[in-house]
Design a protein around this motif. Structure first.
Motif, PDB file in Angstrom:
ATOM      1  N   GLY A   1       9.961  -4.127   7.829  1.00  0.00           N
ATOM      2  CA  GLY A   1      11.040  -3.343   7.236  1.00  0.00           C
ATOM      3  C   GLY A   1      12.329  -3.421   8.015  1.00  0.00           C
ATOM      4  N   SER A   2      12.274  -4.001   9.234  1.00  0.00           N
ATOM      5  CA  SER A   2      13.480  -4.243  10.054  1.00  0.00           C
ATOM      6  C   SER A   2      14.324  -2.978  10.231  1.00  0.00           C
TER       7      SER A   2
ATOM      8  N   ALA B   1       2.934 -12.007   1.376  1.00  0.00           N
ATOM      9  CA  ALA B   1       1.703 -11.442   0.824  1.00  0.00           C
ATOM     10  C   ALA B   1       1.790  -9.924   0.761  1.00  0.00           C
ATOM     11  N   SER B   2       2.400  -9.318   1.775  1.00  0.00           N
ATOM     12  CA  SER B   2       2.507  -7.855   1.824  1.00  0.00           C
ATOM     13  C   SER B   2       3.559  -7.344   0.841  1.00  0.00           C
ATOM     14  N   ALA B   3       4.677  -8.080   0.697  1.00  0.00           N
ATOM     15  CA  ALA B   3       5.708  -7.674  -0.267  1.00  0.00           C
ATOM     16  C   ALA B   3       5.208  -7.842  -1.692  1.00  0.00           C
TER      17      ALA B   3
ATOM     18  N   ASP C   1      -0.999  -7.033   4.467  1.00  0.00           N
ATOM     19  CA  ASP C   1      -1.251  -6.014   5.481  1.00  0.00           C
ATOM     20  C   ASP C   1      -0.980  -4.656   4.827  1.00  0.00           C
ATOM     21  N   PRO C   2      -1.968  -3.767   4.747  1.00  0.00           N
ATOM     22  CA  PRO C   2      -1.774  -2.506   4.014  1.00  0.00           C
ATOM     23  C   PRO C   2      -0.590  -1.684   4.517  1.00  0.00           C
TER      24      PRO C   2
ATOM     25  N   ILE D   1       5.248  -0.098   3.393  1.00  0.00           N
ATOM     26  CA  ILE D   1       6.679  -0.079   3.739  1.00  0.00           C
ATOM     27  C   ILE D   1       7.486  -0.865   2.704  1.00  0.00           C
ATOM     28  N   TYR D   2       7.018  -2.046   2.362  1.00  0.00           N
ATOM     29  CA  TYR D   2       7.758  -2.889   1.427  1.00  0.00           C
ATOM     30  C   TYR D   2       7.781  -2.282   0.023  1.00  0.00           C
TER      31      TYR D   2
END
Length: 500
Positions: free
Chosen positions: A332-333, A416-418, A467-468, A473-474
């Motif tokens: 999420g930077s 993959a997470s987004a 990644d859950p 976050i995304y």
């Protein structure tokens, strides 16, 4: 001697390549011959079909020279090639124009603008399956009609690059469904040329050749082609397909619910569906297996990282060092967004869109900026994926990633997470070559369907799972990215006005 090899040919923008593939789908040898693009003026891009053929001949002879017995082992030949290059042949099969406009040629921009000013998407989407863009051969034919009337009038056949090579191999002329579907001239419902679209563009439908399936056998290597290439007379030659849909097949993206993410300079996201996805933001190709691939294009995919490397470090750091910096920042930077529209957008109403960072504070450093660039590409692609999911009425199950972006584990995990979808990467990067072999295997009866051959030929390195914690976050950031995308559009014309 047993015939246990397929010859795959790929007519690219930078080179012609030939490869030998065994019956298990493994590439045994590959050769290439480079050629140049011709740029007569800014925005134009041409090549000579004779250079493609010379490149194919050279590549094949390089392969055959390694072992005198190779030629006799070739069971079938299949070609794929760069799409949209518009080749004109006369009644004798001779070129009416020695150089042809390529897929990346922009000379038709004014014709596209005039078309869009006259017609709304509802007037043509259902008959063409695509929004208007300068890439499509329909607009290239308009330009040739208006600017090179002698070449257009003399033409009796319009073909694409791999069709020209097939003609030189066999003496037979045809176009396959994957190329025709991206011409802006094929009716997606009937699979035939559209009189409606030809009338809209003012084109002579009689110049358009027969549309056939990629797995059809076009003909056989002629005596003349055998003398030039060293191939045996009589080897069967498939119709083949465009390089993009053939590479989809060769990466295993061949059924509904699967998505392809090809990230190189740009990012091309393709969702396989039974029917074209009719939306002004989505383009559609015909797939080898007879379905459709709805696709969207992010012009600055991998190019966003290339830009950051140049802008922030003047290319002094390697990509590995840049990724290492990005890994120091949290997912999420720290609420930093990057909109990756460095060169605008190919489709839609805002082709003059711009890139931007949003949310920079004193806490952000170089690692945050680099990670935000990678995440921004993932957010932009996710926005497009959701549009395609809604249009198809089906959730995506898996993403198959290829291209340079698939070589970076951090980026794969971010994506993959987004996307919140697992990602697979093919073991063999030469997906177009594997796709050609799969077509040849199906056409010659070793498999019932091309997708069955691809399933047997394509293997994967492993799976990158979401990644859950990152996905959570995304998921919360994505709506903010979408609103930034929408709200920024009000300012792009203002920016253009400042330049004026």
């Amino acid at each position: 001697m047993a015939q246990d090899l397929y010859l795959a040919i790929d007519i690219g923008t930078g080179s012609a390549r030939a490869a030998l593939v065994d019956f298990s789908g493994r590439i045994q040898a590959i050769a290439a011959q480079e050629y140049d693009q011709i740029v007569p003026q800014y925005g134009w891009s041409e090549q000579r079909p004779l250079d493609w053929w010379a490149g194919v001949v050279s590549s094949i002879r390089q392969l055959l020279a390694k072992d005198p017995g190779t030629a006799a082992r070739i069971a079938a030949i299949c070609a794929c090639g760069q799409m949209h290059g518009t080749v004109l042949l006369d009644a004798n099969g001779e070129l009416t124009r020695d150089a042809v406009p390529l897929w990346n040629d922009k000379r038709t921009a004014a014709l596209v603008k005039a078309f869009e000013a006259t017609y709304q998407p509802a007037d043509y989407l259902a008959q063409s399956a695509n929004p208007a863009t300068p890439a499509w051969p329909g607009f290239k034919l308009q330009w040739l009609r208006d600017e090179d009337a002698a070449a257009y009038d003399a033409a009796r056949a319009v073909v694409m690059p791999k069709d020209y090579v097939n003609f030189r191999l066999t003496g037979e002329i045809a176009m396959d469904r994957t190329e025709a579907a991206c011409s802006f001239l094929m009716d997606p419902a009937s699979g035939a040329w559209s009189p409606h679209m030809c009338d809209m563009l003012g084109l002579d439908i009689r110049k358009l050749v027969a549309i056939r399936q990629p797995t059809d056998i076009l003909g056989a290597v002629s005596k003349a082609a055998a003398a030039e290439t060293g191939l045996p007379v009589g080897v069967p030659v498939m119709i083949g397909g465009g390089d993009f849909p053939v590479a989809l097949l060769g990466s295993g993206v061949s059924r509904a619910g699967l998505c392809s993410d090809v990230t190189g300079t740009s990012a091309i996201i393709t969702v396989v569906a039974e029917k074209p996805l009719l939306d002004p933001e989505i383009s559609n190709i015909g797939t080898v297996e007879g379905g459709w691939g709805g696709f969207v294009l992010l012009e600055s995919g991998g190019d966003s990282m290339r830009w950051a490397r140049r802008a922030f470090h003047e290319k002094a750091l390697s990509y590995e060092e840049i990724v290492a910096k990005a890994e120091t920042a949290p997912p999420g930077s720290e609420r930093l967004f990057f909109l990756p529209y460095l060169t605008g957008e190919r489709f839609g109403a805002h082709r003059n869109s711009r890139a931007q960072f949003f949310g920079i504070t004193a806490e952000h450093g170089m690692g945050h900026l680099h990670r935000a660039v990678m995440e921004g590409v993932a957010f932009a692609v996710t926005r497009q994926m959701r549009i395609m999911e809604q249009a198809s009425g089906r959730k995506l199950e898996r993403v198959i990633a290829s291209g340079g972006g698939a070589k970076t584990p951090l980026w794969l995990k971010i994506k993959a997470s987004a996307y919140n979808i697992p990602i697979l990467v093919p073991e063999e990067a030469e997906c177009g070559v594997v796709g050609c072999a799969a077509i040849a295997a199906a056409a010659t009866g070793r498999f019932a369907k091309a997708e069955d051959a691809a399933e047997a030929f394509v293997h994967y390195k492993g799976e990158t799972l979401p990644d859950p914690a990152w996905a959570d976050i995304y998921q919360r950031m994505q709506p903010v990215f979408n609103r930034l995308y929408q709200h920024s559009q009000a300012l792009y014309d203002d920016l253009d006005a400042l330049k004026a």
